[in-house]
Enzyme design. Structure first.
Site, PDB file in Angstrom:
ATOM      1  N   GLU A 164      67.853  36.820   1.951  1.00  0.00           N
ATOM      2  CA  GLU A 164      68.417  36.288   0.990  1.00  0.00           C
ATOM      3  C   GLU A 164      67.312  37.041  -0.760  1.00  0.00           C
ATOM      4  O   GLU A 164      66.638  37.163  -0.437  1.00  0.00           O
ATOM      5  CB  GLU A 164      67.697  34.907   1.366  1.00  0.00           C
TER       6      GLU A 164
ATOM      7  N   ALA B  44      49.460  39.032  -2.764  1.00  0.00           N
ATOM      8  CA  ALA B  44      49.240  37.876  -2.206  1.00  0.00           C
ATOM      9  C   ALA B  44      49.797  36.610  -2.496  1.00  0.00           C
ATOM     10  O   ALA B  44      49.988  36.618  -3.169  1.00  0.00           O
ATOM     11  CB  ALA B  44      47.081  37.455  -2.099  1.00  0.00           C
TER      12      ALA B  44
ATOM     13  N   CYS C  16      62.969  33.041   8.059  1.00  0.00           N
ATOM     14  CA  CYS C  16      62.855  33.613   9.288  1.00  0.00           C
ATOM     15  C   CYS C  16      61.663  33.433   9.917  1.00  0.00           C
ATOM     16  O   CYS C  16      61.613  33.669  10.947  1.00  0.00           O
ATOM     17  CB  CYS C  16      63.386  35.275   9.010  1.00  0.00           C
TER      18      CYS C  16
ATOM     19  N   LYS D 239      60.184  31.068  12.157  1.00  0.00           N
ATOM     20  CA  LYS D 239      60.604  31.176  13.685  1.00  0.00           C
ATOM     21  C   LYS D 239      60.502  32.504  14.430  1.00  0.00           C
ATOM     22  O   LYS D 239      60.830  32.368  15.312  1.00  0.00           O
ATOM     23  CB  LYS D 239      62.323  30.346  13.513  1.00  0.00           C
TER      24      LYS D 239
ATOM     25  N   LYS E  52      61.663  31.493  -1.540  1.00  0.00           N
ATOM     26  CA  LYS E  52      61.669  32.969  -2.816  1.00  0.00           C
ATOM     27  C   LYS E  52      62.401  32.488  -3.650  1.00  0.00           C
ATOM     28  O   LYS E  52      63.213  31.909  -3.619  1.00  0.00           O
ATOM     29  CB  LYS E  52      61.270  34.061  -2.217  1.00  0.00           C
TER      30      LYS E  52
END
Ligand SMILES: NC(=O)c1ccc[n+]([C@@H]2O[C@H](COP(=O)([O-])OP(=O)(O)OC[C@H]3O[C@@H](n4cnc5c(N)ncnc54)[C@H](O)[C@@H]3O)[C@@H](O)[C@H]2O)c1
Length: 436
Positions: free
Chosen positions: A155, A255, A263, A266, A324
């Site tokens: 993504e 880090a 993703c 899961k 993100k």
């Protein structure tokens, strides 16, 4: 080729739009009417850079359409892709295959054939065989093949990843399915992007193994970061020194506050369960899952330390909550652990995120959503850089510090240099895996 896609989420929509750009005739199906209405108006229901323009271009060219009607989408289709969600099943960590199996049954009822049924969703080993059984049982007369075609796009960079993939993985068991899949991916094949042809089980396994490996790489550097803090090393330098080794590689070696997203959490869980079910536990992945939870908790402790041991009545400005940058996806974002912990401790939390509000509002109750990082810092006791959106990479640190009641920064993505932050007037700075 005429192709139908079931599911217009992050993967299905990108796949539909990109395949139509290759020249295929694409029909995207979703069962949420509001999504289809938006798409028909030319609006994109998710945030993915560049997707709106590509969508518009292909709709205008007459190659891309949207419908709720699967039977109509399947008319004359050479292939149908299943790109529905496979979330963690409540209670046991397995992948929930109910959406995939429901889609398979719907295809069986609506398809005329011959057709290739392609699973793009991330699914446990054996699922494509089950799809074949389900379809054959529901419509014994249907002439069809199955294929596994896991997706590796990220993504935020989904279009580039789809158009210029490191590889395409295709699992098949018949010549006919192989031919159709090769035809679908011909534009990539012609440009020398590798197509890895495997059996069904190997294709399914490649996806889980790849994601678990990347999650392990992130988790590895996060553990090294914790040790760096103890011994006085700087994880940014360590990861640079490691990553330049071609055998290791520099990606997924930053880090931070732990991996999240739709993703890795899961898929690592599902892989661990597959291993347990087959009496072949993948202990490394089981540990990665555990350590990642600890990493998130360690971040909360870090923030608590910066707040002198109590969040009570502290005002905290959180910059970035999506898992993100460049996505609006909030699924399993570290912010969903970190922000509630601060609120639970009595903090007043203000959030600035370029795209996170629409998804995040219901997931993070009790926070104040703002649009300007400087306004969010007004009178605050702590600013937390939690997602490294470009908007937060070059803030005027002096201005930020000047507005705060007590200028302290937790930089959980190591975006800033500790020296610059202190020079700008901050009294405390904490990154991840480096000296403050
Ligand atoms: N998001 C990613 O970055 C990514 C990357 C690689 C692989 N994957 C995998 O791809 C799959 C899809 O993920 P996603 O993030 O796109 O999911 P998503 O939740 O964004 O989208 C799924 C869509 O499918 C629709 N849907 C479900 N059942 C349907 C049905 N029977 N008929 C029509 N529509 C139906 C839902 O309404 C939804 O719009 C998952 O297995 C995921 O693991 C995701």
């Amino acid at each position: 080729m005429k192709i139908a896609i079931i599911g217009t989420g992050y993967v299905g929509l990108v796949t539909g739009v990109c395949f139509s750009d290759f020249g295929h005739e694409m029909v995207c199906v979703d069962k949420i009417p509001s999504k289809i209405e938006m798409l028909r108006r030319g609006e994109v229901p998710i945030f993915e850079p560049g997707l709106d323009r590509l969508l518009e271009r292909n709709v205008r060219a007459g190659r891309l359409s949207f419908t709720e009607d699967l039977a109509q989408a399947l008319e004359g289709a050479d292939a149908v892709f299943i790109a529905v969600g496979t979330p963690t099943r409540r209670g046991d960590g397995h992948a929930d295959l109910s959406f995939v199996m429901a889609a398979a049954e719907e295809i069986a009822r609506a398809a005329r054939g011959p057709i290739v049924i392609v699973t793009k969703s991330t699914v446990p080993v054996g699922t494509n065989r089950r799809v074949r059984e389900v379809v054959a049982a529901a419509n014994p007369d249907l002439d069809f093949d199955v294929a596994s075609n896991p997706e590796f796009l990220r993504e935020g960079a989904a279009i580039d990843d789809f158009m210029k993939p490191d590889r395409v993985v295709v699992g098949v068991e018949t010549e006919r399915a192989a031919r159709v899949m090769q035809e679908i991916y011909r534009p990539l094949y012609l440009r020398d992007f590798p197509i890895v042809m495997t059996d069904l089980e190997s294709a399914e396994m490649i996806k889980y193994a790849a994601n678990a490996f990347l999650a392990a790489k992130i988790t590895f550097i996060n553990e090294i970061a914790a040790l760096c803090e103890k011994v006085g090393a700087d994880v940014k330098q360590v990861s640079k020194g490691m990553g330049l080794d071609g055998r290791i590689g520099k990606t997924f070696l930053h880090a931070g506050p732990g991996y999240g997203g739709s993703c890795f959490p899961k898929d690592t869980q599902a892989l661990a369960r597959i291993g347990q079910d087959h009496a072949s536990p993948i202990q490394l992945v089981e540990t990665v899952i555990k350590v990642n939870e600890e990493v998130k908790r360690r971040m909360v402790d870090k923030l608590l330390d910066l707040c002198d041991g109590s969040f009570n009545r502290k005002t905290v400005a959180v910059l970035g909550v999506t898992f993100k940058p460049n996505t609006d996806d909030m699924r399993d974002a570290p912010s969903l652990t970190i922000v509630p912990a601060m609120i639970g401790g009595g903090a007043m939390v203000r959030i600035v995120d370029p795209q996170g509000r629409r998804e995040g509002e219901s997931m993070l109750p009790g926070v104040e959503w703002m649009t300007d990082p400087y306004a969010a810092a007004d009178g605050a006791d702590l600013v937390v850089v939690l997602t490294e959106w470009n908007e937060f990479r070059a803030l005027d640190l002096r201005e930020l510090a000047g507005r705060m009641a007590c200028p302290r920064m937790a930089d959980l993505r190591n975006v800033y240099s500790p020296g610059d932050v202190r020079a700008a007037g901050f009294v405390a700075y904490e990154g991840v895996g480096r000296r403050g």
